[in-house]
Design a protein around this motif. Structure first.
Motif, PDB file in Angstrom:
ATOM      1  N   TYR A 167       0.969  -0.913   0.175  1.00 18.73           N
ATOM      2  CA  TYR A 167       0.400   0.154  -0.062  1.00 18.73           C
ATOM      3  C   TYR A 167       0.620   1.336   0.181  1.00 18.73           C
ATOM      4  N   TYR A 168       1.574   0.933   0.341  1.00 21.92           N
ATOM      5  CA  TYR A 168       2.296   2.265   1.071  1.00 21.92           C
ATOM      6  C   TYR A 168       3.819   2.585  -0.641  1.00 21.92           C
ATOM      7  N   GLU A 169       3.861   1.884  -0.476  1.00 22.84           N
ATOM      8  CA  GLU A 169       4.480   1.940  -2.591  1.00 22.84           C
ATOM      9  C   GLU A 169       3.563   2.240  -4.113  1.00 22.84           C
ATOM     10  N   SER A 170       2.821   1.973  -3.792  1.00 21.63           N
ATOM     11  CA  SER A 170       1.245   2.230  -4.799  1.00 21.63           C
ATOM     12  C   SER A 170       0.726   3.843  -4.415  1.00 21.63           C
ATOM     13  N   VAL A 171       1.045   4.255  -2.639  1.00 21.39           N
ATOM     14  CA  VAL A 171       0.250   5.729  -3.043  1.00 21.39           C
ATOM     15  C   VAL A 171       1.772   6.363  -2.452  1.00 21.39           C
ATOM     16  N   GLY A 172       2.614   5.975  -2.070  1.00 24.35           N
ATOM     17  CA  GLY A 172       3.402   7.366  -1.844  1.00 24.35           C
ATOM     18  C   GLY A 172       3.466   7.584   0.136  1.00 24.35           C
ATOM     19  N   ALA A 173       4.993   8.907   0.335  1.00 22.87           N
ATOM     20  CA  ALA A 173       4.462   8.963   1.469  1.00 22.87           C
ATOM     21  C   ALA A 173       3.251  10.314   1.437  1.00 22.87           C
ATOM     22  N   GLU A 174       2.918  10.677   0.027  1.00 22.91           N
ATOM     23  CA  GLU A 174       1.999  11.966   0.147  1.00 22.91           C
ATOM     24  C   GLU A 174       0.744  11.268   0.238  1.00 22.91           C
ATOM     25  N   GLY A 175       0.269  10.408  -0.359  1.00 26.88           N
ATOM     26  CA  GLY A 175      -0.912   9.227  -0.493  1.00 26.88           C
ATOM     27  C   GLY A 175      -1.704   8.828   1.089  1.00 26.88           C
ATOM     28  N   PHE A 176       0.019   8.423   1.853  1.00 22.33           N
ATOM     29  CA  PHE A 176      -0.105   7.274   2.941  1.00 22.33           C
ATOM     30  C   PHE A 176      -0.360   8.753   3.984  1.00 22.33           C
ATOM     31  N   GLU A 177       0.067  10.082   3.741  1.00 23.69           N
ATOM     32  CA  GLU A 177      -0.392  10.748   5.125  1.00 23.69           C
ATOM     33  C   GLU A 177      -2.191  11.659   4.808  1.00 23.69           C
ATOM     34  N   LYS A 178      -2.106  11.390   3.232  1.00 26.96           N
ATOM     35  CA  LYS A 178      -3.910  11.332   3.677  1.00 26.96           C
ATOM     36  C   LYS A 178      -4.870  10.247   3.196  1.00 26.96           C
ATOM     37  N   ASN A 179      -4.341   9.270   3.381  1.00 26.96           N
ATOM     38  CA  ASN A 179      -5.286   7.989   3.987  1.00 26.96           C
ATOM     39  C   ASN A 179      -4.097   7.150   4.528  1.00 26.96           C
ATOM     40  N   PRO A 180      -3.933   7.161   5.411  1.00 28.55           N
ATOM     41  CA  PRO A 180      -3.391   6.072   6.973  1.00 28.55           C
ATOM     42  C   PRO A 180      -3.750   4.651   7.215  1.00 28.55           C
ATOM     43  N   VAL A 181      -2.498   4.122   6.408  1.00 24.88           N
ATOM     44  CA  VAL A 181      -3.580   2.548   7.218  1.00 24.88           C
ATOM     45  C   VAL A 181      -2.509   1.847   8.206  1.00 24.88           C
TER      46      VAL A 181
END
Length: 500
Positions: A167-181
């Motif tokens: 998941y982290y590699e698919s969304v990147g750091a910015e995407g993880f901040e927006k939608n943390p899992v």
């Protein structure tokens, strides 16, 4: 998860923060959450934020409220006989909040990422002590590249959170901040920076099911505002309020309270710059402080005096290392360097205000004690985030008040990280102290390692390279009908709150 930024309408904020029914727990919390990545940046080593992180993310190894260790996403861990390899067994059946299974690859990726300098993990130099991972089903083995006796203790401590690789590699750091899992008992539902985080119970969690379906962490840095939150019923629970307010509220109808000595200690960092290079000034500053008076009068007895960076629960605590309250000696030391009440030595001391109970008032009292012996201290108030930034850049004032958390109770994570020059958390860096601490990092003989740190603590106390003050007692106030299990690691975990 919804993330709201920019202008917030009052109705939206109210809806996001209101505790509507018995399935919701509202917590008036004393610090804001700057980032959802619990493994990088200065916030990752802020002990106070960990309660939120531990609600959403799992760690490799977990801790009970009394600080004893228990399985987390690892169910087994240990070294081989000669300490050249480690072996870990990954829990089966754990799920990420998006429904994906937690795998051994997630564990290895998280550990390897933490060990890379470019990632920005503040404890990178520790995570990089293991490498060359191999996976066989749910069993992981790795080489010990540099032996560190605390590696498994750290797996239950700061930055030791497992993140989802795919998941982290698919969304990147910015995407993880927006939608943390994560894989913890709660998942993020809504987050407004500097305002609140709303969490929803994760029904796929592998561990015990939390009682409350919804948890709202309200970010309320002002202590008086937190008192108002719980007193008016706007929040169900709060913490870190002035002790006189704790006594008042805990005795009030409809409210209850609980306290416990925690692994946080109050200390004054000394930066080896300017007048602090003079040992007479440092020693005078230490001997002029009446710690017992501060605890009894200002903190109403809620505190434990300490003279080293070890609390009584820590493995290297030595009650024989003492720094006496002796204002006459303080005056003599200052006189030897040409200072007096008429010609005081001057420096700045930094402190938070309302982050910990009576933090600013403690420094006010200390400044008064110093003034009576010939020290004139200018007090600067700052937010905890600025402290971390200045400390990371080694730009703290000559003196800076801070609460140091060490929930694993190991001397390397108190004296070691706070006082070893190469550590990113140290403000003191001199060759003599580094030469004493350096060999202890890889010492395999545990009794020799602990005795070595006791000797280091005695040397630090003798030369006043830091000024330890007290072990904090955490006050928690909550509405009647709740039962709160306090955590010695200074956590306030919603999964540890139940209805009576």
């Amino acid at each position: 998860m919804k993330k709201i930024t920019g202008m917030i309408l009052g109705a939206s904020l109210s809806a996001g923060m209101a505790a509507a029914d018995d399935s919701t727990l509202a917590i008036a919390y004393n610090v804001s959450l700057p980032s959802w990545d619990a493994t990088v940046g200065p916030s990752a080593v802020n002990p106070t934020i960990q309660s939120i992180y531990k609600s959403v993310f799992d760690q490799y190894i977990d801790q009970n409220p009394d600080l004893s260790f228990r399985p987390g996403l690892l169910t087994e861990w240990g070294w081989n006989e000669d300490g050249s390899k480690i072996r870990m067994v990954v829990r089966e059946g754990a799920l990420w909040h998006n429904g994906d299974p937690v795998t051994a690859s997630d564990i290895v990726w998280s550990l390897e990422r933490a060990g890379k300098e470019e990632t920005g993990n503040p404890i990178q130099f520790l995570w990089s002590t293991i490498g060359n991972f191999t996976i066989d089903g749910n069993v992981i083995e790795a080489d010990v590249l540099r032996y560190d006796p605390t590696i498994f203790k750290w797996m239950a401590f700061l930055t030791a959170y497992v993140l989802p690789k795919d998941y982290y590699e698919s969304v990147g750091a910015e995407g993880f901040e927006k939608n943390p899992v994560g894989s913890g008992p709660y998942m993020v539902d809504e987050y407004v920076a500097n305002s609140f985080a709303r969490l929803k119970r994760f029904d796929g969690y592998w561990g015990p099911k939390p009682e409350f379906e919804t948890v709202i962490f309200k970010f309320v840095p002002d202590a008086s505002a937190r008192v108002a939150e719980v007193e008016t019923g706007a929040s169900d629970i709060t913490l870190e309020i002035p002790y006189e307010e704790y006594d008042r509220l805990a005795a009030k109808d409809g409210l209850e309270g609980v306290t416990t000595p925690v692994s946080d200690i109050g200390m004054i960092f000394i930066n080896d710059v300017g007048v602090m290079e003079d040992s007479n000034v440092r020693k005078a500053a230490a001997h002029a402080i009446n710690k017992n008076l501060i605890i009894e009068r200002l903190l109403r007895g809620y505190g434990v005096r300490i003279d080293t960076l070890q609390a009584p629960q820590y493995s290297a605590f030595n009650p024989d290392t003492l720094v006496a309250y002796d204002p006459d000696l303080a005056k003599k030391l200052l006189a030897a360097s040409g200072y007096s009440e008429e010609n005081p030595v001057k420096f700045k001391i930094q402190t938070t205000r309302g982050f910990k109970p009576k933090d600013y008032e403690i420094i006010q009292v200390i400044a008064g004690m110093w003034k009576r012996v010939g020290i004139e201290a200018e007090i600067e108030v700052y937010e905890i985030a600025k402290h971390f930034d200045l400390r990371a850049r080694d730009e703290l004032a000559p003196a800076a008040f801070y609460n140091w958390g060490n929930s694993i109770g190991d001397p390397s994570t108190s004296t070691g990280f706070a006082m070893f020059g190469p550590s990113p958390h140290s403000t003191w860096d001199t060759e003599d102290l580094d030469a004493m601490i350096g060999p202890l990092w890889g010492e395999k003989d545990e009794s020799r390692r602990i005795d070595g740190f006791k000797a280091v603590d005695a040397y630090i106390a003798e030369n006043a390279m830091v000024i330890p003050l007290l072990q904090f007692v955490q006050p928690i106030v909550f509405r009647e009908g709740l039962s709160v299990t306090p955590h010695v690691a200074n956590f306030l975990l919603p999964q540890n709150v139940v209805s009576q």
